[in-house]
Design an enzyme around this catalytic site. Structure first.
Site, short mmCIF file in Angstrom:
data_model
loop_
_atom_site.label_atom_id
_atom_site.label_comp_id
_atom_site.label_asym_id
_atom_site.label_seq_id
_atom_site.Cartn_x
_atom_site.Cartn_y
_atom_site.Cartn_z
N ASN A 68 0.85 -1.21 0.00
CA ASN A 68 0.00 0.00 0.00
C ASN A 68 0.88 1.25 0.00
O ASN A 68 2.10 1.16 0.01
CB ASN A 68 -0.95 -0.01 1.20
CG ASN A 68 -0.19 -0.08 2.52
OD1 ASN A 68 0.54 0.83 2.86
ND2 ASN A 68 -0.33 -1.20 3.23
N LYS A 96 8.89 -17.17 -10.53
CA LYS A 96 8.09 -16.10 -11.13
C LYS A 96 6.90 -16.71 -11.89
O LYS A 96 7.10 -17.63 -12.69
CB LYS A 96 8.97 -15.30 -12.09
CG LYS A 96 8.28 -14.10 -12.66
CD LYS A 96 9.19 -13.32 -13.56
CE LYS A 96 8.40 -12.25 -14.29
NZ LYS A 96 9.15 -11.60 -15.32
N PRO A 107 -2.24 -11.78 10.71
CA PRO A 107 -2.56 -11.53 12.12
C PRO A 107 -2.64 -10.04 12.38
O PRO A 107 -1.97 -9.26 11.70
CB PRO A 107 -1.37 -12.15 12.86
CG PRO A 107 -0.27 -12.21 11.86
CD PRO A 107 -0.90 -12.35 10.52
N ASP A 108 -3.44 -9.64 13.35
CA ASP A 108 -3.49 -8.23 13.74
C ASP A 108 -2.39 -8.03 14.78
O ASP A 108 -2.45 -8.57 15.89
CB ASP A 108 -4.86 -7.91 14.32
CG ASP A 108 -5.05 -6.41 14.48
OD1 ASP A 108 -6.06 -5.88 14.04
OD2 ASP A 108 -4.13 -5.76 15.07
O1 C5P Z 1 -8.09 -2.34 11.43
P1 C5P Z 1 -7.08 -1.34 10.99
O2 C5P Z 1 -6.07 -1.99 10.17
O3 C5P Z 1 -7.65 -0.11 10.37
O4 C5P Z 1 -6.39 -0.86 12.35
C1 C5P Z 1 -5.39 0.05 12.35
C2 C5P Z 1 -4.51 -0.12 13.56
O5 C5P Z 1 -4.20 -1.50 13.78
C3 C5P Z 1 -3.18 0.53 13.33
O6 C5P Z 1 -2.68 0.93 14.59
C4 C5P Z 1 -2.35 -0.58 12.72
O7 C5P Z 1 -0.97 -0.37 12.85
C5 C5P Z 1 -2.83 -1.77 13.50
N1 C5P Z 1 -2.80 -3.05 12.75
C6 C5P Z 1 -1.92 -4.05 13.11
N2 C5P Z 1 -1.92 -5.25 12.43
C7 C5P Z 1 -2.77 -5.46 11.42
C8 C5P Z 1 -3.67 -4.46 11.04
C9 C5P Z 1 -3.65 -3.26 11.72
O8 C5P Z 1 -1.12 -3.85 14.04
N3 C5P Z 1 -2.76 -6.63 10.79
#
Ligand code: C5P
Length: 417
Positions: free
Chosen positions: A223, A303, A319-320
């Site tokens: 992005n 590739k 993962p978040d």
């Molecule tokens: O849900 P969203 O991506 O908009 O949330 C944004 C917040 O979550 C930011 O602080 C971003 O750095 C964190 N984030 C993260 N890991 C992800 C997605 C988001 O730490 N996979």
């Protein structure tokens, strides 16, 4: 005294060149400032262009040169107000009598005099002129006004002049000027640390920039995040006395002074590095990274060749990172960011709860003047309910100023708890 040049990497200097034979020295000045790591943009008056060409400064500064106030093309690139806001310091060298007079009397009939009125940045002038013109009552009167107005006047040196006269009026050597500028920012940095010290002794971990999710060995999903906010925060946390680790995705930014940087590429790597940092001790975790929500399920070993009209790539959820860290038993003070295009505040407040954060800073990325690649930002900060703290609106300012306000918000919340 030796300097770590990276301390200056985020500082923006406008070198304004006015009409005078000393203009040739300004070319070397720009070069020296670049050597210190400053971002430099050059503004030239019409008089200056009689002595030296904009092309010279364009090549040396690596940026387009600004010459006209009412040039629609230049205004479309970076208008005079934007330029005024961009600057951390305006250095007028050489400063002609005419320019000093305009500054002293508030005239605004060209780009430089308008910029002078429009900027909040400190303005330094290095007068250079014939010794008789320097000694003239009108010049001295104007200089007195400028000093009263807070302009920093760099005294001219004495010596032989281009016109054959001997006396005061020579522009100091470019090396001397560049060193004065670098010393100034060094002092500002130290004063900030002394003044704030808000995070003294804290260990801060910051994620920043985008992540890259490989499709095959040559392609990826990513992005437009530039990492500027995270880098500005790293710098502000360091200035506030913290020990800072910056886990950065692929961005083209210099590492701020005093900050330990770890470069990562994918979301999985960013998470891995974050967990290691947590193990090593972390008081505050700030997630500014624009982590890719999905990654490619099966990264191709070779590739992928162009074949049919369609190509299916299976994506699986990443993962978040911030939510994972917030769930750990040794949980630091957690700060998240939310970039939204609609219902900004309600989405942000939702994320604060869902990700178990202590604080979230949100901004409206549908506005073209703030967010992503912009140097400016405006934010609203929410705190978790148990802090019983009112939301804070941070007015539009440079990312560095926003970062400093965020540091204050973090320190306030940590003290309140
Ligand atoms: O849900 P969203 O991506 O908009 O949330 C944004 C917040 O979550 C930011 O602080 C971003 O750095 C964190 N984030 C993260 N890991 C992800 C997605 C988001 O730490 N996979």
């Amino acid at each position: 005294m030796s300097f770590d040049v990276s301390v200056f990497s985020t500082k923006n200097i406008i070198v304004a060149v006015t009409g005078g034979i000393a203009a040739y020295k300004s070319a070397i000045l720009v070069r020296r400032l670049k050597d210190y790591g400053f971002n430099v943009r050059v503004v030239m008056t019409t008089g200056a262009q009689a002595f030296i060409t904009p092309l010279t400064f364009q090549a040396l500064s690596g940026n387009p040169v600004h010459t006209a106030l009412l040039d629609p093309e230049a205004e479309a690139g970076m208008g005079h107000i934007e330029l005024a806001r961009w600057a951390d310091l305006v250095l007028v060298a050489p400063a002609s009598c005419d320019t000093l007079a305009k500054f002293a009397h508030g005239l605004a009939d060209d780009l430089l005099s308008t910029l002078f009125l429009a900027t909040k940045a400190p303005v330094w002038v290095a007068p250079a002129m014939n010794q008789q013109m320097w000694a003239a009552k009108a010049t001295q009167r104007n200089l007195k006004i400028l000093v009263e107005d807070g302009v920093h006047v760099i005294m001219p040196a004495s010596g032989e002049q281009a016109c054959g006269d001997v006396g005061l009026g020579r522009m100091p050597e470019p090396e001397v000027l560049a060193k004065q500028v670098s010393l100034y920012f060094h002092q500002v940095q130290r004063a900030l640390a002394e003044k704030f010290g808000l995070l003294a002794g804290k260990r801060v971990v910051i994620t920043a920039g985008p992540t890259r999710e490989a499709i095959d060995p040559v392609r990826y999903i990513s992005n437009h995040s530039t990492g500027k906010m995270g880098f500005a925060l790293a710098s502000a946390c360091y200035a506030a006395g913290a020990k800072v680790t910056l886990i950065a995705g692929p961005v083209s930014l210099d590492t701020p002074n005093g900050v330990q940087r770890e470069n990562v590429s994918s979301a999985m790597q960013m998470l891995e590095h974050s967990l290691v940092q947590l193990e090593q001790g972390c008081d505050i975790f700030i997630a500014t990274a624009a982590v890719a929500d999905y990654r490619v399920a099966q990264v191709a070993e070779h590739k992928i060749k162009k074949a049919g009209d369609e190509l299916q790539v299976e994506l699986i959820k990443n993962p978040d990172i911030v939510a994972t860290i917030a769930k750990q038993s040794k949980r630091p003070f957690m700060v998240g960011f939310a970039a939204e295009t609609q219902n900004v505040e309600s989405y942000a407040a939702g994320k604060l709860v869902a990700k178990k954060l202590d604080m979230i800073a949100c901004n409206d990325v549908s506005r073209s003047d703030i967010g992503f690649a912009s140097d400016q930002n405006a934010m609203t900060v929410f705190f978790a309910e148990n802090y019983q703290m009112e939301k804070r609106d941070l007015a539009k300012a440079s990312k560095q100023e926003i970062a400093e306000q965020l540091v204050e918000a973090i320190a306030d919340a940590m003290t309140a708890h």
